[in-house]
Design a protein around this motif. Structure first.
Motif, mmCIF file in Angstrom:
data_model
loop_
_atom_site.group_PDB
_atom_site.id
_atom_site.type_symbol
_atom_site.label_atom_id
_atom_site.label_comp_id
_atom_site.label_asym_id
_atom_site.label_seq_id
_atom_site.Cartn_x
_atom_site.Cartn_y
_atom_site.Cartn_z
ATOM 1 N N ILE A 73 55.330 31.677 55.012
ATOM 2 C CA ILE A 73 54.939 33.029 54.624
ATOM 3 C C ILE A 73 53.422 33.135 54.761
ATOM 4 O O ILE A 73 52.685 32.439 54.058
ATOM 5 C CB ILE A 73 55.369 33.334 53.176
ATOM 6 C CG1 ILE A 73 56.886 33.167 53.034
ATOM 7 C CG2 ILE A 73 54.955 34.744 52.776
ATOM 8 C CD1 ILE A 73 57.369 33.160 51.600
ATOM 9 N N ARG A 88 47.785 32.848 45.939
ATOM 10 C CA ARG A 88 48.778 32.000 46.581
ATOM 11 C C ARG A 88 49.770 31.448 45.565
ATOM 12 O O ARG A 88 50.976 31.413 45.806
ATOM 13 C CB ARG A 88 48.108 30.857 47.348
ATOM 14 C CG ARG A 88 49.099 29.954 48.065
ATOM 15 C CD ARG A 88 48.484 28.656 48.550
ATOM 16 N NE ARG A 88 49.512 27.803 49.111
ATOM 17 C CZ ARG A 88 50.354 27.068 48.389
ATOM 18 N NH1 ARG A 88 50.287 27.090 47.063
ATOM 19 N NH2 ARG A 88 51.260 26.314 48.975
ATOM 20 N N ALA A 92 53.678 32.270 45.684
ATOM 21 C CA ALA A 92 54.618 31.158 45.825
ATOM 22 C C ALA A 92 55.690 31.229 44.748
ATOM 23 O O ALA A 92 56.876 30.958 44.995
ATOM 24 C CB ALA A 92 53.870 29.827 45.758
ATOM 25 N N TRP A 95 58.106 34.170 45.706
ATOM 26 C CA TRP A 95 58.999 33.844 46.822
ATOM 27 C C TRP A 95 59.844 32.604 46.534
ATOM 28 O O TRP A 95 60.788 32.324 47.259
ATOM 29 C CB TRP A 95 58.202 33.634 48.104
ATOM 30 C CG TRP A 95 58.105 34.856 48.972
ATOM 31 C CD1 TRP A 95 59.050 35.335 49.820
ATOM 32 C CD2 TRP A 95 56.985 35.738 49.098
ATOM 33 N NE1 TRP A 95 58.594 36.464 50.454
ATOM 34 C CE2 TRP A 95 57.328 36.741 50.033
ATOM 35 C CE3 TRP A 95 55.721 35.786 48.507
ATOM 36 C CZ2 TRP A 95 56.464 37.764 50.405
ATOM 37 C CZ3 TRP A 95 54.863 36.810 48.870
ATOM 38 C CH2 TRP A 95 55.230 37.791 49.810
ATOM 39 N N VAL A 100 53.544 28.984 51.496
ATOM 40 C CA VAL A 100 52.784 30.229 51.514
ATOM 41 C C VAL A 100 51.356 29.910 51.964
ATOM 42 O O VAL A 100 50.714 29.009 51.411
ATOM 43 C CB VAL A 100 52.760 30.903 50.134
ATOM 44 C CG1 VAL A 100 51.906 32.170 50.178
ATOM 45 C CG2 VAL A 100 54.167 31.226 49.671
#
Length: 204
Positions: A73, A88, A92, A95, A100
């Motif tokens: 990603i 980030r 993370a 998701w 990431v």
């Protein structure tokens, strides 16, 4: 579903760079097309929801990039991205993956790299004939794996745009180009280097 790879390049199918929404998306997609490890990429349909809940800056762009071994990603953040590390971590978590990568506007727009890769991407459909490709490859191998762009262009004899043909091979991943200096006839073109049984091998 990921878009189909066409013309030996890593670009979504349909109209060229159809997912571009603004200049930041343009810059991110250009970098992804040129990234050697990226097979293909696409937007994430749920990106807006996740970005909002993670308090991402307005204008943040997301792409799902298919690599050989995983989905990465890639998130492009406007500005300097001073809080990119914390963003980030939040993304993370949203998701549910550690794959990431957050990149900043400042990094994406850095010159002369952006100028060089943008020029190459503009030539992605100029793939040369097999004969011309073999001439370029032989020339590079004779010189140890690298030569200036002008010399490589001189090896192209069956294409109306010899420079475009060489740059198309860069986009396709068959060649590499120097991005630390502005694009010129002196730009260094080289064959990819891979590792085979513990040894570094040029080309092939």
């Amino acid at each position: 579903m990921f878009a189909t790879v066409e013309n030996r390049s890593r670009i979504p199918s349909g109209p060229r760079l159809q997912y571009h929404r603004d200049w930041l998306a343009d810059a991110l997609d250009t970098h992804l097309i040129m990234a050697p490890r990226v097979i293909r990429f696409r937007p994430d349909p749920r990106a807006k929801e996740r970005l909002r809940s993670a308090m991402a800056p307005r204008g943040t762009i997301v792409r799902l990039a298919r690599l050989a071994d995983r989905i990465l990603i890639v998130v492009a953040v406007p500005g300097e991205g001073a809080a990119s590390a914390s963003l980030r971590r939040r993304l993370a978590a949203k998701w549910g993956t550690r794959n990431v990568l957050v990149v900043t506007e400042a990094w994406l727009l850095r010159e002369p790299r952006l100028e060089v890769i943008s020029a190459a991407v503009a030539c992605l459909e100029q793939i040369p004939s097999v004969t011309d490709w073999l001439r370029i490859e032989r020339h590079l191998l004779e010189l140890g794996g690298s030569a200036c762009l002008e010399e490589c262009v001189a090896q192209v004899r069956q294409h109306e745009d010899p420079a475009g043909a060489v740059l198309a091979l860069v986009v396709a991943g068959w060649l590499r180009i120097e991005v630390s200096r502005p694009l010129s006839g002196s730009s260094v073109i080289s064959l990819p280097v891979r590792r085979d049984r513990g040894r570094l091998v040029v080309g092939g």
